[in-house]
Design a protein around this motif. Structure first.
Motif, PDB file in Angstrom:
ATOM      1  N   TYR A 130      15.525  -2.830  -8.944  1.00  0.00           N
ATOM      2  CA  TYR A 130      14.711  -1.630  -8.783  1.00  0.00           C
ATOM      3  C   TYR A 130      14.455  -1.451  -7.289  1.00  0.00           C
ATOM      4  CZ  TYR A 130      11.362  -5.486  -8.644  1.00  0.00           C
ATOM      5  OH  TYR A 130      10.733  -6.674  -8.349  1.00  0.00           O
ATOM      6  N   PRO A 131      14.075  -0.256  -6.842  1.00  0.00           N
ATOM      7  CA  PRO A 131      13.754  -0.081  -5.425  1.00  0.00           C
ATOM      8  C   PRO A 131      12.567  -0.962  -5.034  1.00  0.00           C
ATOM      9  CG  PRO A 131      14.005   2.032  -6.529  1.00  0.00           C
ATOM     10  CD  PRO A 131      13.978   0.993  -7.605  1.00  0.00           C
ATOM     11  N   GLN A 132      12.625  -1.516  -3.836  1.00  0.00           N
ATOM     12  CA  GLN A 132      11.537  -2.356  -3.346  1.00  0.00           C
ATOM     13  C   GLN A 132      10.999  -1.824  -2.026  1.00  0.00           C
ATOM     14  OE1 GLN A 132      13.773  -6.123  -3.428  1.00  0.00           O
ATOM     15  NE2 GLN A 132      12.330  -6.895  -4.964  1.00  0.00           N
ATOM     16  N   VAL A 133       9.705  -2.069  -1.798  1.00  0.00           N
ATOM     17  CA  VAL A 133       9.113  -1.740  -0.504  1.00  0.00           C
ATOM     18  C   VAL A 133       9.611  -2.783   0.482  1.00  0.00           C
ATOM     19  CG1 VAL A 133       6.986  -1.551   0.832  1.00  0.00           C
ATOM     20  CG2 VAL A 133       7.075  -0.662  -1.490  1.00  0.00           C
ATOM     21  N   SER A 134      10.600  -2.412   1.275  1.00  0.00           N
ATOM     22  CA  SER A 134      11.248  -3.413   2.111  1.00  0.00           C
ATOM     23  C   SER A 134      12.064  -2.735   3.193  1.00  0.00           C
ATOM     24  CB  SER A 134      12.167  -4.292   1.252  1.00  0.00           C
ATOM     25  OG  SER A 134      12.948  -5.132   2.055  1.00  0.00           O
ATOM     26  N   ASN A 135      12.218  -3.430   4.317  1.00  0.00           N
ATOM     27  CA  ASN A 135      13.105  -2.954   5.373  1.00  0.00           C
ATOM     28  C   ASN A 135      14.524  -3.485   5.187  1.00  0.00           C
ATOM     29  OD1 ASN A 135      11.027  -1.583   6.719  1.00  0.00           O
ATOM     30  ND2 ASN A 135      10.346  -3.479   7.700  1.00  0.00           N
ATOM     31  N   ARG A 136      14.734  -4.263   4.125  1.00  0.00           N
ATOM     32  CA  ARG A 136      16.035  -4.861   3.881  1.00  0.00           C
ATOM     33  C   ARG A 136      16.823  -4.023   2.883  1.00  0.00           C
ATOM     34  NH1 ARG A 136      14.751 -11.122   2.736  1.00  0.00           N
ATOM     35  NH2 ARG A 136      16.704 -10.849   1.630  1.00  0.00           N
ATOM     36  N   ASN A 154       7.284   0.352 -10.256  1.00  0.00           N
ATOM     37  CA  ASN A 154       7.787   0.991 -11.474  1.00  0.00           C
ATOM     38  C   ASN A 154       6.650   1.369 -12.411  1.00  0.00           C
ATOM     39  OD1 ASN A 154      10.907   0.326 -11.271  1.00  0.00           O
ATOM     40  ND2 ASN A 154       9.822  -1.576 -10.761  1.00  0.00           N
ATOM     41  N   ASP A 155       6.833   2.483 -13.129  1.00  0.00           N
ATOM     42  CA  ASP A 155       5.826   2.860 -14.121  1.00  0.00           C
ATOM     43  C   ASP A 155       5.974   1.988 -15.366  1.00  0.00           C
ATOM     44  OD1 ASP A 155       8.026   3.909 -15.486  1.00  0.00           O
ATOM     45  OD2 ASP A 155       7.487   6.000 -15.097  1.00  0.00           O
ATOM     46  N   VAL A 156       5.000   2.058 -16.248  1.00  0.00           N
ATOM     47  CA  VAL A 156       4.973   1.182 -17.416  1.00  0.00           C
ATOM     48  C   VAL A 156       6.195   1.361 -18.320  1.00  0.00           C
ATOM     49  CG1 VAL A 156       3.728   0.661 -19.554  1.00  0.00           C
ATOM     50  CG2 VAL A 156       2.486   0.822 -17.390  1.00  0.00           C
ATOM     51  N   ARG A 200       0.809  -1.223   0.000  1.00  0.00           N
ATOM     52  CA  ARG A 200       0.000   0.000   0.000  1.00  0.00           C
ATOM     53  C   ARG A 200       0.843   1.273   0.000  1.00  0.00           C
ATOM     54  NH1 ARG A 200      -2.729  -1.604   5.706  1.00  0.00           N
ATOM     55  NH2 ARG A 200      -0.838  -1.678   6.972  1.00  0.00           N
ATOM     56  N   LYS A 201       2.107   1.160   0.381  1.00  0.00           N
ATOM     57  CA  LYS A 201       2.998   2.324   0.336  1.00  0.00           C
ATOM     58  C   LYS A 201       3.828   2.365  -0.952  1.00  0.00           C
ATOM     59  CE  LYS A 201       3.430   2.757   5.370  1.00  0.00           C
ATOM     60  NZ  LYS A 201       4.382   2.781   6.519  1.00  0.00           N
ATOM     61  N   ALA A 202       3.607   1.425  -1.838  1.00  0.00           N
ATOM     62  CA  ALA A 202       4.348   1.390  -3.103  1.00  0.00           C
ATOM     63  C   ALA A 202       3.910   2.551  -3.990  1.00  0.00           C
ATOM     64  CB  ALA A 202       4.122   0.069  -3.813  1.00  0.00           C
ATOM     65  N   PRO A 203       4.803   3.092  -4.797  1.00  0.00           N
ATOM     66  CA  PRO A 203       4.486   4.296  -5.573  1.00  0.00           C
ATOM     67  C   PRO A 203       3.379   4.106  -6.610  1.00  0.00           C
ATOM     68  CG  PRO A 203       6.654   3.422  -6.176  1.00  0.00           C
ATOM     69  CD  PRO A 203       6.228   2.719  -4.939  1.00  0.00           C
ATOM     70  N   PHE A 204       3.167   2.876  -7.100  1.00  0.00           N
ATOM     71  CA  PHE A 204       2.144   2.668  -8.126  1.00  0.00           C
ATOM     72  C   PHE A 204       1.004   1.774  -7.629  1.00  0.00           C
ATOM     73  CE2 PHE A 204       6.043   3.903 -10.201  1.00  0.00           C
ATOM     74  CZ  PHE A 204       5.588   4.957 -10.996  1.00  0.00           C
ATOM     75  N   TYR A 205       0.830   1.769  -6.321  1.00  0.00           N
ATOM     76  CA  TYR A 205      -0.229   0.956  -5.713  1.00  0.00           C
ATOM     77  C   TYR A 205      -1.608   1.334  -6.246  1.00  0.00           C
ATOM     78  CZ  TYR A 205      -3.426  -0.834  -2.155  1.00  0.00           C
ATOM     79  OH  TYR A 205      -4.467  -1.457  -1.510  1.00  0.00           O
ATOM     80  N   GLN A 206      -1.892   2.619  -6.342  1.00  0.00           N
ATOM     81  CA  GLN A 206      -3.226   3.070  -6.751  1.00  0.00           C
ATOM     82  C   GLN A 206      -3.557   2.654  -8.185  1.00  0.00           C
ATOM     83  OE1 GLN A 206      -5.452   4.326  -4.750  1.00  0.00           O
ATOM     84  NE2 GLN A 206      -4.049   4.391  -3.005  1.00  0.00           N
ATOM     85  N   THR A 207      -2.552   2.471  -9.000  1.00  0.00           N
ATOM     86  CA  THR A 207      -2.761   2.053 -10.388  1.00  0.00           C
ATOM     87  C   THR A 207      -2.797   0.536 -10.523  1.00  0.00           C
ATOM     88  OG1 THR A 207      -1.578   4.014 -11.156  1.00  0.00           O
ATOM     89  CG2 THR A 207      -1.873   2.235 -12.737  1.00  0.00           C
TER      90      THR A 207
END
Length: 234
Positions: free
Chosen positions: A197-203, A219-221, A91-98
């Motif tokens: 690519y960047p990942q939603v992660s604490n690692r 990532n965007d398309v 839910r905190k990912a940059p393209f979650y809403q899409t």
């Protein structure tokens, strides 16, 4: 015309999508034996910094059945549970809403067949990414299940009038280039290059080859389409 043939994988890793994007026609090999603990009905996400294996539950799945004969378990709760897991993880990912509406559309698709669910999911992913690859379920077209191994692959290529067959790199011991040349076709093997690519992660450590959902959420398309081209043909 370029062609690839692969078993249907649900929400697959980016290497699978690279193969799909590299060809004109992509055959979902769904009338071959189901493999237990394979990737037809499962894949991996990144949840709270850890790899998380998700699974579409199946009913009486067996290696004695073809993939298109395997049914999804009747318990409807798996869909809502999987969607909740994805929501919590991304839910905190940059393209979650899409990407989340696309994910919901795929997971909530009404079917009892794992083969049909995978087919629908890949059609939707193709459309989202703007790919022109034609997807074909082998069980609906070729009528050649009596053939085995390379001979069946060659027959599908002939029926599709393919000039170039591309296979995953793992098949180098299975298919013979001179045989394809004799049949009037080029044979290549696709080797995925390193994609990060960047990942939603604490690692701090990148976790490779997760479900395409992880890639799309981050990532965007246009960026994903660049990643799809990160391969070599051997």
């Amino acid at each position: 015309m370029t062609l690839a043939i692969m078993q249907p994988y649900f929400l697959p890793y980016i290497g699978y999508m690279q193969l799909m994007s590299a060809v004109d026609t992509f055959v979902l090999y769904d009338d071959v034996a189901f493999i237990n603990r394979g990737w037809v009905n499962r894949n991996r996400l990144l949840i709270n910094g850890q790899e998380h294996l998700f699974t579409v539950p199946l009913k009486d799945a067996s290696q004695n059945k073809r993939i298109n004969e395997v049914m999804i378990a009747s318990d409807p709760k798996w869909r809502s549970k999987l969607l909740k897991t994805i929501e919590q993880g991304y839910r905190k990912a940059p393209f979650y809403q899409t990407v989340m509406p696309l994910t919901e559309k795929i997971i909530n698709f009404t079917t009892d067949s794992i083969a049909d669910l995978v087919y629908f999911s890949l059609v939707e992913l193709n459309q989202y990414l703007g790919l022109s690859t034609l997807l074909v379920q082998s069980s609906t077209v070729y009528n050649n299940a009596d053939l085995k191994a390379q001979e069946r692959i060659l027959d599908i290529c002939r029926q599709e009038k393919a000039s170039h067959y591309i296979n995953p790199i793992g098949g180098t011991d299975l298919y013979d280039k001179p045989t394809f040349v004799q049949a009037g076709m080029e044979l290549s093997f696709i080797k995925a290059l390193n994609v990060e690519y960047p990942q939603v992660s604490n690692r701090n450590e990148f976790v490779p080859w997760l479900s395409i959902i992880d890639v799309l959420m981050m990532n965007d398309v246009p960026t994903v389409k660049t990643m799809l081209g990160a391969y070599e043909l051997i």
